[in-house]
Design a protein around this motif. Structure first.
Motif, PDB file in Angstrom:
ATOM      1  N   TYR A  33       3.120  11.603  -2.423  1.00  0.00           N
ATOM      2  CA  TYR A  33       3.081  11.951  -1.007  1.00  0.00           C
ATOM      3  C   TYR A  33       3.782  13.280  -0.759  1.00  0.00           C
ATOM      4  N   TYR A  35       5.661  15.126   2.564  1.00  0.00           N
ATOM      5  CA  TYR A  35       6.153  15.013   3.932  1.00  0.00           C
ATOM      6  C   TYR A  35       6.790  16.336   4.352  1.00  0.00           C
ATOM      7  N   TYR A  48      -1.447  12.673   1.094  1.00  0.00           N
ATOM      8  CA  TYR A  48      -1.034  11.768   0.049  1.00  0.00           C
ATOM      9  C   TYR A  48      -2.165  11.584  -0.955  1.00  0.00           C
ATOM     10  N   GLY A  97       0.807   2.477  -3.759  1.00  0.00           N
ATOM     11  CA  GLY A  97       1.018   2.413  -2.325  1.00  0.00           C
ATOM     12  C   GLY A  97       1.153   0.991  -1.825  1.00  0.00           C
ATOM     13  N   GLY A  98       2.165   0.773  -1.005  1.00  0.00           N
ATOM     14  CA  GLY A  98       2.376  -0.545  -0.438  1.00  0.00           C
ATOM     15  C   GLY A  98       3.177  -1.477  -1.325  1.00  0.00           C
ATOM     16  N   GLN A  99       3.656  -0.976  -2.462  1.00  0.00           N
ATOM     17  CA  GLN A  99       4.388  -1.849  -3.377  1.00  0.00           C
ATOM     18  C   GLN A  99       5.794  -1.328  -3.614  1.00  0.00           C
ATOM     19  N   GLY A 100       6.663  -1.544  -2.627  1.00  0.00           N
ATOM     20  CA  GLY A 100       8.069  -1.275  -2.861  1.00  0.00           C
ATOM     21  C   GLY A 100       8.521   0.114  -2.474  1.00  0.00           C
ATOM     22  N   GLU A 101       9.483   0.607  -3.227  1.00  0.00           N
ATOM     23  CA  GLU A 101      10.233   1.794  -2.846  1.00  0.00           C
ATOM     24  C   GLU A 101       9.514   3.090  -3.154  1.00  0.00           C
ATOM     25  N   GLN A 102       9.522   4.005  -2.166  1.00  0.00           N
ATOM     26  CA  GLN A 102       9.123   5.378  -2.425  1.00  0.00           C
ATOM     27  C   GLN A 102      10.354   6.146  -2.884  1.00  0.00           C
ATOM     28  N   PHE A 104      12.065   9.811  -3.529  1.00  0.00           N
ATOM     29  CA  PHE A 104      11.912  11.152  -2.988  1.00  0.00           C
ATOM     30  C   PHE A 104      12.498  12.213  -3.915  1.00  0.00           C
TER      31      PHE A 104
END
Lengths: 113, 109
Positions: A33, A35, A48, A97-102, A104
């Motif tokens: 991703y 940002y 993304y 995506g959608g599975q836990g921690e991003q 950075f």
């Protein structure tokens, strides 16, 4: 294990110049991703890549392009920089995506004069 | 209406007190919620995530989720000056995270 790395850390551009922000992760993550974060605002998604070979627009894609070069690398390009693109840019990755921690990266502070 | 709303603060609490950070969201279909902490000039780091209604505790941190009322909160017990940071609430939506603008927390020694 470096995690998510970004280059450069700082950059100053003149209006109309172009540049590419680089991001790489060594965690074998599928999704990546980009940002931007402006003072007093949260993180806004630019683009993304849910998996290698795919890219999608986020909330604020205008003025940017991206390339998912391979599973590790995801670059963000400003073709003709504008002062409104002055911001801090963060890259992030996640197993899927959608599975836990991003996770950075450390961020790139960009100023467009 | 923003998708994820937070009071920008600053929220000022004395050392040792409980800090309560709140977040509301507009999409009733939201399932997963995340709290990130961001120190000034640094990148966000995950503190907690919560998927189910109720409370989830991890050390001094408790996340609370109420899907019927569409709010998520983060409680920090025994607040320390090192907890002074901006706290970002996020909800997961179609493999993406949607962030609030963050609440700045100041813990006074």
């Amino acid at each position: 294990n470096a995690g998510v790395t970004q280059t450069p850390k700082f950059q100053v551009l003149k209006t109309g110049q172009s540049m590419t922000l680089q991001c790489a992760q060594d965690m074998n993550h599928n999704s990546m991703y980009w940002y931007r974060q402006d003072p007093g605002m949260g993180l806004r998604l630019i683009y993304y890549s849910a998996s290698e070979g795919t890219t999608d627009k986020g909330e604020v894609p205008n003025g940017y392009n991206v390339s998912r070069l391979n599973k590790r690398e995801f670059s963000l390009r400003l073709e003709s920089a504008a002062p409104s693109q002055t911001s801090v840019y963060f890259c992030a990755s996640i197993v899927a995506g959608g599975q836990g921690e991003q996770f950075f990266g450390p961020g790139t502070r960009l100023t467009v004069l | 209406q923003k998708e994820v709303e937070q009071n920008s603060g600053p929220l000022s609490v004395p050392e040792g007190a409980i800090a309560s950070l709140n977040c509301t969201y507009s999409d009733r279909g939201s399932q997963s919620f995340f709290w990130y902490r961001q120190y000034s000039g640094k990148s966000p780091e995950l503190i907690m995530f919560i998927y189910s209604n109720g409370d989830k505790e991890d050390g001094r941190f408790t996340a609370q989720l109420n899907k019927a009322s569409q709010y998520v909160s983060l409680l920090i017990r025994d607040s320390q000056p090192s907890d002074s940071a901006t706290y970002l609430c996020a909800r997961e939506s179609s493999y993406k995270l949607i962030f609030g603008s963050g609440t700045r927390l100041l813990v006074r020694p």
